[in-house]
Design a protein around this motif. Sequence first.
Motif, short mmCIF file in Angstrom:
data_model
loop_
_atom_site.label_atom_id
_atom_site.label_comp_id
_atom_site.label_asym_id
_atom_site.label_seq_id
_atom_site.Cartn_x
_atom_site.Cartn_y
_atom_site.Cartn_z
N TYR A 9 62.44 47.51 50.77
CA TYR A 9 62.10 46.68 49.61
C TYR A 9 61.53 45.32 50.05
O TYR A 9 60.48 44.89 49.56
CB TYR A 9 63.34 46.46 48.74
CG TYR A 9 63.15 45.40 47.68
CD1 TYR A 9 62.36 45.64 46.56
CD2 TYR A 9 63.73 44.13 47.84
CE1 TYR A 9 62.16 44.66 45.61
CE2 TYR A 9 63.53 43.14 46.89
CZ TYR A 9 62.75 43.41 45.78
OH TYR A 9 62.53 42.43 44.85
N TYR A 10 62.22 44.66 50.99
CA TYR A 10 61.77 43.33 51.39
C TYR A 10 60.45 43.38 52.17
O TYR A 10 59.69 42.41 52.15
CB TYR A 10 62.84 42.64 52.23
CG TYR A 10 64.02 42.17 51.40
CD1 TYR A 10 63.82 41.28 50.34
CD2 TYR A 10 65.30 42.62 51.64
CE1 TYR A 10 64.88 40.86 49.55
CE2 TYR A 10 66.38 42.20 50.86
CZ TYR A 10 66.15 41.32 49.82
OH TYR A 10 67.19 40.90 49.02
N SER A 11 60.16 44.50 52.83
CA SER A 11 58.90 44.59 53.58
C SER A 11 57.69 44.69 52.66
O SER A 11 56.57 44.36 53.06
CB SER A 11 58.94 45.78 54.54
OG SER A 11 58.96 47.00 53.83
N GLN A 13 58.01 43.65 49.21
CA GLN A 13 58.50 43.02 47.98
C GLN A 13 57.37 42.46 47.12
O GLN A 13 57.32 42.68 45.91
CB GLN A 13 59.47 41.90 48.36
CG GLN A 13 60.08 41.17 47.17
CD GLN A 13 61.01 40.04 47.62
OE1 GLN A 13 60.98 39.63 48.79
NE2 GLN A 13 61.84 39.56 46.74
N LYS A 14 56.45 41.74 47.76
CA LYS A 14 55.36 41.12 47.01
C LYS A 14 54.48 42.18 46.34
O LYS A 14 54.11 42.04 45.17
CB LYS A 14 54.51 40.26 47.96
CG LYS A 14 53.42 39.49 47.26
CD LYS A 14 52.67 38.60 48.24
CE LYS A 14 51.56 37.83 47.53
NZ LYS A 14 50.82 36.96 48.50
N SER A 15 54.19 43.24 47.10
CA SER A 15 53.35 44.32 46.54
C SER A 15 54.05 44.98 45.35
O SER A 15 53.40 45.31 44.34
CB SER A 15 53.07 45.38 47.61
OG SER A 15 52.27 44.85 48.63
N TRP A 17 56.11 43.71 43.14
CA TRP A 17 56.05 42.90 41.92
C TRP A 17 54.64 42.81 41.36
O TRP A 17 54.43 42.81 40.14
CB TRP A 17 56.64 41.51 42.18
CG TRP A 17 58.13 41.57 42.31
CD1 TRP A 17 58.86 41.48 43.46
CD2 TRP A 17 59.07 41.79 41.25
NE1 TRP A 17 60.20 41.63 43.20
CE2 TRP A 17 60.36 41.81 41.85
CE3 TRP A 17 58.96 41.98 39.89
CZ2 TRP A 17 61.52 42.01 41.10
CZ3 TRP A 17 60.12 42.17 39.14
CH2 TRP A 17 61.37 42.18 39.75
N VAL A 18 53.64 42.74 42.27
CA VAL A 18 52.25 42.71 41.80
C VAL A 18 51.89 44.03 41.12
O VAL A 18 51.33 44.05 40.02
CB VAL A 18 51.29 42.44 42.99
CG1 VAL A 18 49.83 42.64 42.54
CG2 VAL A 18 51.47 41.03 43.52
N TYR A 19 52.24 45.13 41.79
CA TYR A 19 51.93 46.44 41.20
C TYR A 19 52.72 46.67 39.91
O TYR A 19 52.23 47.31 38.97
CB TYR A 19 52.22 47.55 42.21
CG TYR A 19 51.12 47.75 43.22
CD1 TYR A 19 49.83 48.13 42.82
CD2 TYR A 19 51.35 47.60 44.59
CE1 TYR A 19 48.82 48.32 43.74
CE2 TYR A 19 50.34 47.79 45.52
CZ TYR A 19 49.07 48.16 45.10
OH TYR A 19 48.07 48.35 46.01
N PRO A 54 53.53 51.02 46.77
CA PRO A 54 54.29 50.28 47.80
C PRO A 54 55.19 51.17 48.65
O PRO A 54 55.46 50.84 49.80
CB PRO A 54 55.11 49.28 46.97
CG PRO A 54 54.36 49.10 45.71
CD PRO A 54 53.77 50.45 45.42
N HIS A 61 53.49 49.24 57.16
CA HIS A 61 54.16 48.07 57.72
C HIS A 61 55.03 48.45 58.92
O HIS A 61 55.05 47.74 59.93
CB HIS A 61 55.04 47.40 56.64
CG HIS A 61 54.26 46.59 55.66
ND1 HIS A 61 53.93 45.27 55.87
CD2 HIS A 61 53.71 46.91 54.47
CE1 HIS A 61 53.23 44.81 54.84
NE2 HIS A 61 53.09 45.80 53.98
#
Length: 218
Positions: A9-11, A13-15, A17-19, A54, A61
Motif C-alpha cells: 500500500y505505501y509503495s 499510496q499516491k497512485s 488515491w489518484v486513481y 496500482p 516498484h
Amino acid sequence: MKGLLLNQYYSVQKSIWVYALLAFVIPVVILIFFEGGMLDRLAAFVAIGFMVSPALEVLKHEGKSGWSKYMATLPISRAKVVQSHYLFFVLLLLVGVGLAGAAYFIATQLFNQVPTDYFFVGILSIIGIVLTSGVITYPLTYILGAEKSDMILLLGMGGSIGVYLLTFTVFSMVFNKEGTYFGSDADLFFGLLFIGITLIVFVLSYIVSLILYKRKEF
C-alpha cells in the motif's frame, strides 16, 4: 501478511488515491451528463480498471527497488508473499466495484439518472478482464522476474483484452445474441459466464504462482 499488505500500500499510496479519485469522478460525470449505452459500460470500466492499476504497479516498484529479491531473504514464507500480492489485487478490485456502486448510487438517487444494463454488463466484463490480467501478470513475474515488469504489465493488459475479445467472438458465434439464457439476455449471460470462468482460472493462477515462487532461486 498485514506487514506485506501495508508495504504494498505505501509503495503505491499516491497512485491509489489518484486513481481512486479518477475512478469515482469520471464514472459519476459519465452517468450524470451523458446518455447511456456504451458510455455506461465505459463508466464501469473506468471505475474498476483504474482502481486495480496500482496493484500491478507494485510489481514494477518491487523490481526497480530490488525489494523482490530482498524479500526472499526475510523470515517469512514464500506462500505469504504470493498470497499478499493476490490479496492486494483482489482488495483493490473490490474497492473499484465499490466506487462503481457509489457512482451508480449518486447518479440514480441524487440526479435521477437511470443507467442502462450496459453499466452492469460492463462491471462484469471489466472484473473478468482485470482478473485475466492478474492471471497473466503474476505467473509471468515469477518466471521472468520483477525487473521485466514493464513488459509483463503490457502483456497482462494486452493479453487480457485479447482474451476477452476472443471469448466474446466465440460466444457470439455459438449463442444467439438476441436470445435469453437462464432468464438473462445474451450480454448479461456472457458477463456472468466470463467472470465465472476467469474466477476459476484466477485461483489456478495463484496455485501456479505459488509453485513458481517456491522454486525460484534469486
